[in-house]
Design an enzyme around this catalytic site. Structure first.
Site, short mmCIF file in Angstrom:
data_model
loop_
_atom_site.label_atom_id
_atom_site.label_comp_id
_atom_site.label_asym_id
_atom_site.label_seq_id
_atom_site.Cartn_x
_atom_site.Cartn_y
_atom_site.Cartn_z
N GLN A 57 39.02 29.69 51.69
CA GLN A 57 40.29 29.49 50.98
C GLN A 57 41.49 29.29 51.91
O GLN A 57 42.49 28.73 51.51
CB GLN A 57 40.55 30.68 50.05
CG GLN A 57 39.51 30.81 48.95
CD GLN A 57 39.79 31.98 48.03
OE1 GLN A 57 39.31 33.09 48.28
NE2 GLN A 57 40.54 31.76 46.98
N HIS A 157 31.77 35.68 51.05
CA HIS A 157 32.80 35.52 50.02
C HIS A 157 32.65 34.12 49.42
O HIS A 157 33.38 33.19 49.76
CB HIS A 157 34.20 35.74 50.62
CG HIS A 157 35.27 35.93 49.59
ND1 HIS A 157 36.17 36.96 49.62
CD2 HIS A 157 35.59 35.22 48.48
CE1 HIS A 157 37.00 36.88 48.59
NE2 HIS A 157 36.66 35.82 47.88
N ASN A 201 31.17 39.65 48.23
CA ASN A 201 32.33 39.68 47.35
C ASN A 201 31.93 39.32 45.92
O ASN A 201 31.22 38.34 45.70
CB ASN A 201 33.37 38.67 47.83
CG ASN A 201 34.59 38.64 46.93
OD1 ASN A 201 35.33 39.62 46.86
ND2 ASN A 201 34.80 37.54 46.21
N GLU A 202 32.38 40.10 45.00
CA GLU A 202 32.26 39.80 43.55
C GLU A 202 30.93 39.17 43.16
O GLU A 202 30.87 38.00 42.74
CB GLU A 202 33.41 38.88 43.13
CG GLU A 202 34.77 39.51 43.27
CD GLU A 202 35.87 38.73 42.60
OE1 GLU A 202 35.63 37.60 42.16
OE2 GLU A 202 36.99 39.26 42.52
C1 BGC Z 1 38.14 36.15 44.41
C2 BGC Z 1 39.17 35.38 45.18
C3 BGC Z 1 40.05 34.60 44.23
C4 BGC Z 1 40.78 35.59 43.37
C5 BGC Z 1 41.76 34.99 42.38
C6 BGC Z 1 38.64 36.73 43.13
O1 BGC Z 1 37.79 36.35 42.11
O2 BGC Z 1 37.52 37.09 45.22
O3 BGC Z 1 38.50 34.58 46.10
O4 BGC Z 1 40.92 33.74 44.87
O5 BGC Z 1 39.85 36.34 42.63
O6 BGC Z 1 41.13 34.31 41.37
#
Ligand code: BGC
Length: 466
Positions: A57, A157, A201-202
């Site tokens: 990003q 990520h 991540n997530e």
């Molecule tokens: C993610 C980020 C994303 C942010 C805003 C999260 O889901 O980890 O990469 O930019 O939310 O949407």
């Protein structure tokens, strides 16, 4: 006739009791902000105050990963995969401008920085490592430390090498070894200087984006496969945790995973089908991975589509902390045919610039409470708002931090808070249109400017960081 009437009355009564029970057992969670003194906040000594970013990003120069490929793809209707056909390209040139960006962190007063390593830059081939890329991150880490900012690393990520994706990525259990080779290499390089490590991540956002909605690469729509991918990611986490602990400096490392909690609330609290939709969505998106770390039991269910399960009773022992990302909640209804139609913004709440994220700052308290069942320290690894006009950011920060402070006051073990994001960046399939940054970035000149609303964060951080 009388009999039919009796049956009808009985059914109505059963329905009323059921709805009453659901409402009482799951009261609506919302705060009357006019009754809250948001200035009344407190944070313990040693609290981790940070900002967060992710490699793809912000860095620029990604030409060998799943997203680079995705940026050139089109959907079934010939529409580009990224809004406005944008490409991440140079992004905000964090790769070259990190020294300046570290100064921006210093200006805010934060004491930690969460960022991700680009797996594709470090590992350009299955058995190849790029020493210059490793050196780059080593320099970033040294520079952070010499500015008294503690690094927190995310190992995955949403970004992975294209070759890895082409081999089937986490769809194939045998591919986990590539991820582990990457983890080993970077931990051997940075484990002496970095304490906090997030393996992924997530996990549920990644699997639902990549394998259910098809918004993320590889853009598949297959719930069963999503369940398998999530299972393999959880297995990868467990393996990475064990691997790190056996490496030199591993016993000093704190290893965790980042889970985004997004609540799904019934659209109409008097409609049993909406309750059912909310139940299925919460179960699939939140409980599938949280339960795994609570009990060792993994269950990924999409009615009539997927039912993947797995047991590893040692899983709860593989978290030194859990990362919580929190953004908002959805109003939910039931739609077994088109899942995308199940979710809409919660009515009556102020909107952020994300199409369906309302401002729900008290939700962070609710998410902390949900996550506390895991009985490990919680670090808020992301929380933030897309707000191009900057007319909601300050209030959002103040209220969110009030909610975190309340949670700490009530005894929940929250160790840190990382604002998403340090600066504007490439918001995945939504491109550059969403402005999450504390710093606005002029994409033509790369000039960073602190937004007015972000000063609330600076003020609170400077009051409590030590
Ligand atoms: C993610 C980020 C994303 C942010 C805003 C999260 O889901 O980890 O990469 O930019 O939310 O949407």
């Amino acid at each position: 006739m009388k009999r039919i009437l009796k049956i009808f009355i009985a059914l109505v009564l059963i329905y009323a009791v059921l709805i009453a029970y659901l409402n009482i057992a799951n009261p609506k969670f919302s705060w009357d902000w006019s009754k809250k003194n948001v200035e009344d906040i407190n944070f313990p000594k040693g609290f981790q105050w940070g900002t967060a970013t992710a490699a793809h990003q912000v860095e620029g120069g990604h030409t060998n990963n799943n997203w680079y490929w995705w940026e050139s793809q089109k959907d079934e209707n010939g529409k580009p995969r990224i809004a406005n056909n944008e490409k991440s390209g140079l992004a905000v040139d964090h790769w070259n401008r990190y020294p300046e960006d570290i100064h921006l962190m210093n200006d805010l007063g934060v004491n930690s920085y969460r960022f991700s390593l680009s797996w594709s830059k470090i590992m350009p081939g299955p058995n190849k490592f790029d020493t210059a890329a490793i050196q780059h991150y080593s320099d970033v880490i040294d520079s952070l430390k010499s500015n008294n900012i503690r690094p927190m690393i995310t190992l995955h990520h949403f970004e992975e090498p294209l070759w890895f994706m082409q081999k089937g990525g986490f769809e194939q259990e045998e591919n986990i070894r590539y991820y582990l080779a990457f983890v080993q290499k970077v931990f051997e390089a940075f484990g002496d200087r970095v304490e906090y490590w997030c393996t992924f991540n997530e996990i549920n956002v990644y699997t639902s984006g990549a394998y259910m909605s098809g918004d993320f690469p590889p853009g598949k729509k297959d719930s069963r496969l999503a369940g398998t991918v999530l299972m393999n990611i959880l297995k990868s986490h467990v393996k990475a945790y064990r691997l790190i602990k056996e490496l030199p400096h591993g016993n000093q490392a704190k290893v965790g995973i980042v889970k985004n909690i997004f609540f799904f609330d019934p659209k109409n609290r008097l409609n049993a089908l909406d309750w059912l939709g909310a139940y299925f969505a919460n179960d699939n998106f939140n409980n599938s991975s949280l339960d795994f770390f609570e009990t060792g039991e993994y269950r990924f269910v999409v009615p009539f589509e997927a039912n993947v399960s797995y047991l590893d009773t040692n899983a709860p022992k593989t978290l030194d902390f859990i990362g919580l990302n929190f953004y908002s909640h959805y109003s939910t209804t039931l739609n077994l045919v088109n899942h995308d139609k199940m979710f809409s913004p919660v009515e009556g709440e102020e909107m952020s610039d994300m199409e369906d994220y309302t401002l729900y700052p008290e939700g962070i308290y609710r998410a902390i409470k949900r996550m506390s069942k895991l009985k490990v320290p919680i670090i808020i690894t992301e929380n933030g708002i897309a707000d191009a006009k900057d007319d909601r950011r300050g209030k959002f920060i103040q209220r969110s931090l009030f909610a975190v402070s309340e949670a700490i006051k009530d005894g929940y073990d929250v160790r840190g808070y990382y604002y998403w994001s340090l600066m504007d960046n490439f918001e995945w399939n939504l491109g550059y249109s969403k402005k999450f940054g504390l710093y606005d970035v002029d994409l033509k000149t790369q000039k960073r400017t602190l937004r007015e609303g972000s000063k609330k964060y600076e003020e609170i951080v400077k009051k409590f960081a030590n």
